[in-house]
Design a protein around this motif. Structure first.
Motif, mmCIF file in Angstrom:
data_model
loop_
_atom_site.group_PDB
_atom_site.id
_atom_site.type_symbol
_atom_site.label_atom_id
_atom_site.label_comp_id
_atom_site.label_asym_id
_atom_site.label_seq_id
_atom_site.Cartn_x
_atom_site.Cartn_y
_atom_site.Cartn_z
ATOM 1 N N GLN A 1 0.866 -1.467 -0.088
ATOM 2 C CA GLN A 1 -0.163 -0.215 0.214
ATOM 3 C C GLN A 1 0.776 1.148 0.387
ATOM 4 O O GLN A 1 1.689 1.552 0.421
ATOM 5 C CB GLN A 1 -1.024 -0.171 1.177
ATOM 6 N N PRO A 2 0.245 1.890 -0.947
ATOM 7 C CA PRO A 2 1.149 3.917 -0.844
ATOM 8 C C PRO A 2 1.098 4.385 0.841
ATOM 9 O O PRO A 2 0.459 5.333 1.386
ATOM 10 C CB PRO A 2 -0.055 4.823 -1.565
ATOM 11 N N VAL A 3 2.017 3.614 1.793
ATOM 12 C CA VAL A 3 1.658 4.221 3.141
ATOM 13 C C VAL A 3 3.126 4.266 3.678
ATOM 14 O O VAL A 3 4.338 4.363 3.094
ATOM 15 C CB VAL A 3 1.661 2.912 4.481
ATOM 16 N N GLN A 4 3.105 5.030 4.996
ATOM 17 C CA GLN A 4 4.561 5.868 5.754
ATOM 18 C C GLN A 4 5.048 5.171 5.597
ATOM 19 O O GLN A 4 4.617 4.015 6.559
ATOM 20 C CB GLN A 4 4.500 7.324 5.835
ATOM 21 N N VAL A 5 6.310 4.896 5.796
ATOM 22 C CA VAL A 5 7.575 4.205 5.566
ATOM 23 C C VAL A 5 8.479 5.295 6.484
ATOM 24 O O VAL A 5 9.325 5.910 6.561
ATOM 25 C CB VAL A 5 8.246 3.851 5.216
ATOM 26 N N HIS A 6 8.788 4.217 7.693
ATOM 27 C CA HIS A 6 10.203 4.999 9.147
ATOM 28 C C HIS A 6 11.139 4.112 9.163
ATOM 29 O O HIS A 6 10.723 3.014 9.943
ATOM 30 C CB HIS A 6 9.430 5.481 10.044
ATOM 31 N N VAL A 7 11.977 4.308 8.811
ATOM 32 C CA VAL A 7 13.919 3.795 9.549
ATOM 33 C C VAL A 7 14.041 3.855 10.413
ATOM 34 O O VAL A 7 13.776 5.137 11.199
ATOM 35 C CB VAL A 7 14.188 3.523 8.654
ATOM 36 N N ASN A 8 15.015 3.375 11.760
ATOM 37 C CA ASN A 8 15.012 3.933 12.805
ATOM 38 C C ASN A 8 16.933 4.623 12.716
ATOM 39 O O ASN A 8 17.163 4.964 13.464
ATOM 40 C CB ASN A 8 15.606 3.028 13.531
ATOM 41 N N GLY A 9 17.274 4.644 11.041
ATOM 42 C CA GLY A 9 18.334 5.161 11.467
ATOM 43 C C GLY A 9 18.497 6.755 10.378
ATOM 44 O O GLY A 9 17.256 6.694 9.909
ATOM 45 N N ASP A 10 19.150 7.733 10.437
ATOM 46 C CA ASP A 10 19.512 8.748 9.997
ATOM 47 C C ASP A 10 20.589 8.599 8.639
ATOM 48 O O ASP A 10 21.447 7.652 8.643
ATOM 49 C CB ASP A 10 20.146 9.891 11.191
ATOM 50 N N ASP A 11 20.168 9.560 7.339
ATOM 51 C CA ASP A 11 21.446 9.559 7.324
ATOM 52 C C ASP A 11 22.881 9.895 7.997
ATOM 53 O O ASP A 11 23.324 10.649 8.819
ATOM 54 C CB ASP A 11 21.078 10.988 6.060
ATOM 55 N N LEU A 12 24.108 9.430 7.042
ATOM 56 C CA LEU A 12 24.946 9.466 7.715
ATOM 57 C C LEU A 12 26.457 9.568 6.879
ATOM 58 O O LEU A 12 26.321 8.794 5.918
ATOM 59 C CB LEU A 12 25.605 7.865 8.097
ATOM 60 N N ILE A 13 27.034 10.584 7.085
ATOM 61 C CA ILE A 13 28.511 10.612 6.281
ATOM 62 C C ILE A 13 29.190 10.486 7.197
ATOM 63 O O ILE A 13 29.917 11.459 8.303
ATOM 64 C CB ILE A 13 28.438 11.905 5.483
ATOM 65 N N ILE A 14 30.564 10.041 6.650
ATOM 66 C CA ILE A 14 31.620 10.143 7.397
ATOM 67 C C ILE A 14 32.976 10.242 6.066
ATOM 68 O O ILE A 14 32.769 9.542 4.869
ATOM 69 C CB ILE A 14 31.849 8.394 7.900
ATOM 70 N N ASP A 15 34.257 10.653 6.380
ATOM 71 C CA ASP A 15 35.295 10.447 5.525
ATOM 72 C C ASP A 15 36.271 10.831 5.881
ATOM 73 O O ASP A 15 36.547 12.014 6.854
ATOM 74 C CB ASP A 15 35.081 12.558 4.834
ATOM 75 N N THR A 16 37.255 10.367 6.185
ATOM 76 C CA THR A 16 38.106 9.922 7.356
ATOM 77 C C THR A 16 39.673 9.190 5.855
ATOM 78 O O THR A 16 38.948 9.374 4.502
ATOM 79 C CB THR A 16 38.384 8.893 7.707
ATOM 80 N N PRO A 17 40.615 9.938 6.496
ATOM 81 C CA PRO A 17 41.683 10.056 4.914
ATOM 82 C C PRO A 17 41.738 8.063 4.579
ATOM 83 O O PRO A 17 42.184 8.381 3.819
ATOM 84 C CB PRO A 17 42.972 9.935 6.203
ATOM 85 N N SER A 18 41.506 7.430 5.021
ATOM 86 C CA SER A 18 41.459 6.172 5.272
ATOM 87 C C SER A 18 40.267 5.732 4.245
ATOM 88 O O SER A 18 39.869 4.749 3.452
ATOM 89 C CB SER A 18 41.488 4.843 6.329
ATOM 90 N N LEU A 19 38.764 6.728 4.610
ATOM 91 C CA LEU A 19 37.713 5.700 4.296
ATOM 92 C C LEU A 19 36.792 7.115 3.873
ATOM 93 O O LEU A 19 36.372 8.108 4.849
ATOM 94 C CB LEU A 19 37.097 4.125 4.570
ATOM 95 N N ALA A 20 35.428 6.539 3.175
ATOM 96 C CA ALA A 20 34.434 7.316 3.154
ATOM 97 C C ALA A 20 33.667 6.561 2.390
ATOM 98 O O ALA A 20 32.858 5.318 2.262
ATOM 99 C CB ALA A 20 34.258 7.960 1.937
ATOM 100 N N TYR A 21 32.352 6.990 3.590
ATOM 101 C CA TYR A 21 30.862 6.126 3.797
ATOM 102 C C TYR A 21 29.231 7.197 3.574
ATOM 103 O O TYR A 21 29.975 8.439 4.448
ATOM 104 C CB TYR A 21 30.745 5.269 4.969
ATOM 105 N N ARG A 22 28.919 7.059 2.797
ATOM 106 C CA ARG A 22 27.697 8.275 2.886
ATOM 107 C C ARG A 22 26.372 7.015 3.334
ATOM 108 O O ARG A 22 25.974 5.870 2.144
ATOM 109 C CB ARG A 22 27.646 8.901 1.976
ATOM 110 N N SER A 23 25.471 7.071 3.998
ATOM 111 C CA SER A 23 23.550 6.381 3.752
ATOM 112 C C SER A 23 22.717 7.412 3.624
ATOM 113 O O SER A 23 23.110 8.735 4.229
ATOM 114 C CB SER A 23 23.587 5.442 4.886
ATOM 115 N N SER A 24 22.020 7.406 2.580
ATOM 116 C CA SER A 24 20.626 7.774 2.426
ATOM 117 C C SER A 24 19.314 7.023 2.216
ATOM 118 O O SER A 24 19.300 6.000 2.185
ATOM 119 C CB SER A 24 21.185 9.272 1.439
#
Length: 673
Positions: free
Chosen positions: A580-603
């Motif tokens: 169904q076209p219902v609202q969906v919520h998850v328990n995580g927020d968007d996350l951005i990490i950037d270090t000299p060794s790695l880069a991570y992004r979730s959205s």
């Protein structure tokens, strides 16, 4: 037993009682023989240190590690002596069986002493020791045959608290080296040693080149045997190797020595080994002519690389000088097998016959990055590849890598740190190109289509592996059946979804021509995906592909670098289509990490009835400096928390519909494109 000291103890056979020259004799076993004789005059003998108040916390306490070498113009003489105390039953077990592997093609071994000290009284054990010499090939599992002999000595009547002391000599040098010589001595291990002695006597007639790491200068003197260099250290502490450290990291003191002071000398020596003076056989000539007939040089190179990698089976007979001298192109072509140098030599021959510049290149597969720190020597290398020059570009090609894609631009480039190119006039190591995370990548699209909250959910997973990741996956797949692959993934997903079952056979599509990509398509059904509570339908998700790249090591507080599986880009997208076209919520927020060794992004993206969660991880390098490890591990922990999450759909679930079917028709069937 500590692996480093254990290597010294079990590869230094046992030995025997002190003998006078008239007592020398020979032990024969089959075609192999060892001589029992007094120790050489040039070797020094050490007195054991008094036992410390606190012994090593392990099965054995190491009292003496003594290694001495006398280098003459055409041969090497090694004298080795070891002593260890059996601290418990396991120590007795380990010390009671000693092994020594030597190469009878050019080496001989002499046993000098085998003694047991008990309660201050020393007794000999040679007369009752059982000695057998066998042909044991430790690298046969890797398709390498060296013709080695292993002598096994079983020491009788060894008890807890006894000290075992033994000495032996090895004499010989592989004739392939001629007047070249060199060696490496480690001076610290993962266990303390009461006394460590190292002596190098130079009687070669050429200056000795030395490099040392975390050691004081040697004590130098001149004797009737030659110029002598000695290091003698008492109460050598335990050094720590941190699990996960790259193989080229030098975590304890060492000494390297060589007859050469420059890389040009090694090039001049090794270049002479890669020649093909014999006329090609009719069969080889026929193949060369077929390649010439292709006309296009790029296609000719591709065909030669394909032939050497895939039609010449990897198997090495490396007995005697064959450890370094390649077999002729005729032999390798006829046999259809060869080791790295055989393949490299054949590839050079074939490429030269179509007018392409190619050179053998010596590399070290384990510690290539540390080559600039070593004294130049031919003994530093364990592998041979090719450097091919074409249209102004350099291509590093490994003839033993049979899982590569076809096409020059699709070939992944090996990175062994540094290579020594066997080209006239070459006088330095060449840095090899490092991988790029944009080229080596994994992309996963995971889609879950729900037709109702009380019916199974369809899950589709499309995974694309590119570059070196495609090579790695191709290597893994070659040794398993499709059934094995299906069971592996099914049981992995079952940890999160116990009600999962396979709906269709896993599709594996390997694109080796024109691009280097492997595609896997999986289809499952999941029972009990939803947990409906009133107007909430709860579910769990995991961006599983990232878990392989964010594992924490066993050693967190580091003083040494840590090797990681980079450079690489890993993308994992999860799409959930609700009934169904219902609202969906998850328990995580968007996350951005950037270090000299790695880069991570979730959205998170989406609209009513649809949830899209994207995760992207970029490992920028293949190792983490110790100074950056804390920041790196902190990032991994955050990513680990971010890739697993729960979600909730809110709405009236009494009249479900299925908009996901249209989505499936329009999107997922593009997996073959």
């Amino acid at each position: 037993m500590n692996r480093w000291i254990h290597f010294l103890l079990v590869t230094g056979l046992s030995a025997l009682l002190a003998l006078t020259p008239s007592q020398a004799n020979t032990i024969t076993s089959g075609e192999y023989s060892l001589e029992v004789s007094p120790a050489p005059d040039w070797a020094t003998h050490e007195t054991l240190q008094p036992l410390p108040a606190q012994l090593n916390n392990g099965p054995s306490h190491f009292r003496l590690v003594s290694r001495q070498v006398l280098v003459s113009p055409l041969t090497d003489h090694y004298f080795l002596e070891f002593a260890a105390l059996a601290a418990n039953h396991q120590g007795v077990k380990e010390l009671s069986k000693l092994e020594l592997t030597f190469n009878p093609a050019f080496e001989s071994m002499k046993l000098h002493s085998l003694q047991v000290e008990r309660n201050g009284v020393t007794s000999d054990r040679l007369a009752k020791a059982r000695i057998n010499i066998i042909n044991q090939e430790p690298e046969l599992v890797n398709d390498l045959f060296h013709g080695l002999a292993t002598a096994v000595v079983v020491v009788p009547d060894l008890r807890v608290g006894d000290t075992l002391r033994y000495s032996y000599s090895l004499e010989g040098r592989n004739p392939v080296y001629g007047k070249q010589f060199g060696g490496y001595f480690q001076m610290g291990w993962e266990a303390s040693v009461d006394l460590v002695n190292l002596g190098i006597i130079n009687a070669s007639g050429v200056p000795l080149q030395l490099k040392r790491h975390e050691l004081p200068p040697a004590t130098e003197s001149t004797s009737k045997y030659g110029i002598e260099y000695h290091w003698r250290q008492t109460r050598v502490p335990r050094y720590s190797y941190e699990e996960g450290a790259p193989a080229d990291v030098k975590w304890s003191p060492y000494v390297t020595f060589s007859s050469s002071d420059n890389w040009a000398a090694i090039v001049n020596w090794a270049s002479g080994l890669y020649r093909f003076d014999n006329s090609p056989s009719p069969a080889l000539t026929k193949y060369v002519n077929s390649v010439r007939a292709m006309g296009n040089q790029a296609k000719q190179i591709e065909e030669i690389v394909r032939f050497v990698q895939q039609e010449i089976r990897y198997f090495g007979i490396e007995m005697g000088q064959s450890s370094h001298v390649p077999h002729t192109p005729n032999q390798v072509f006829e046999r259809r097998y060869g080791d790295c140098k055989d393949k490299a030599n054949l590839m050079n021959f074939l490429l030269s016959n179509v007018g392409i510049e190619s050179y053998p290149a010596l590399v070290n597969t384990r510690s290539g990055r540390s080559l600039p720190e070593q004294q130049p020597s031919g003994v530093l290398f364990d592998h041979v590849i090719n450097l091919v020059e074409f249209n102004g570009k350099h291509y590093w090609i490994d003839g033993t890598n049979h899982v590569q894609a076809q096409g020059l631009e699709q070939l992944t480039q090996p990175d062994f740190g540094y290579a020594l190119v066997l080209r006239q006039g070459e006088s330095a190591l060449t840095a090899m190109p490092q991988s790029l995370p944009a080229v080596d990548s994994i992309n996963v699209e995971q889609s879950l289509i729900a037709s109702g909250y009380d019916s199974p959910v369809d899950m589709y997973v499309v995974s694309r592996y590119r570059g070196k990741e495609a090579d790695r996956m191709r290597y893994q797949l070659q040794g398993v059946s499709t059934y094995d692959v299906e069971q592996h993934y099914l049981n992995y997903y079952a940890k999160l979804y116990p009600g999962i079952r396979l709906q269709e056979p896993v599709l594996i599509h390997d694109s080796k021509e024109g691009r280097n990509e492997i595609l896997l398509r999986e289809q499952y059904q999941i029972d009990n995906f939803w947990n409906v509570e009133g107007k909430n339908a709860n579910f769990s998700m995991l961006a599983f592909k990232l878990t392989d790249f964010i594992q924490l090591p066993s050693v967190i507080q580091r003083t040494q670098p840590m090797a990681i599986s980079g450079p690489v880009t890993v993308n994992h997208t999860i799409r959930v289509s609700l009934p169904q076209p219902v609202q969906v919520h998850v328990n995580g927020d968007d996350l951005i990490i950037d270090t000299p060794s790695l880069a991570y992004r979730s959205s998170e993206l989406g609209r009513p009835g649809t949830l899209i969660r994207q995760h992207s991880l970029v490992l920028k390098q293949d190792r983490i400096p110790a100074t950056e490890s804390a920041e790196y591990f902190d990032a991994l922990k955050k990513i680990d928390r971010d890739i697993y999450y729960t979600g909730t759909a809110e709405g009236d679930f009494t009249q479900p519909s299925n908009p996901g079917i249209d989505y499936l028709e329009q999107h997922l069937n593009t997996g073959n494109r």
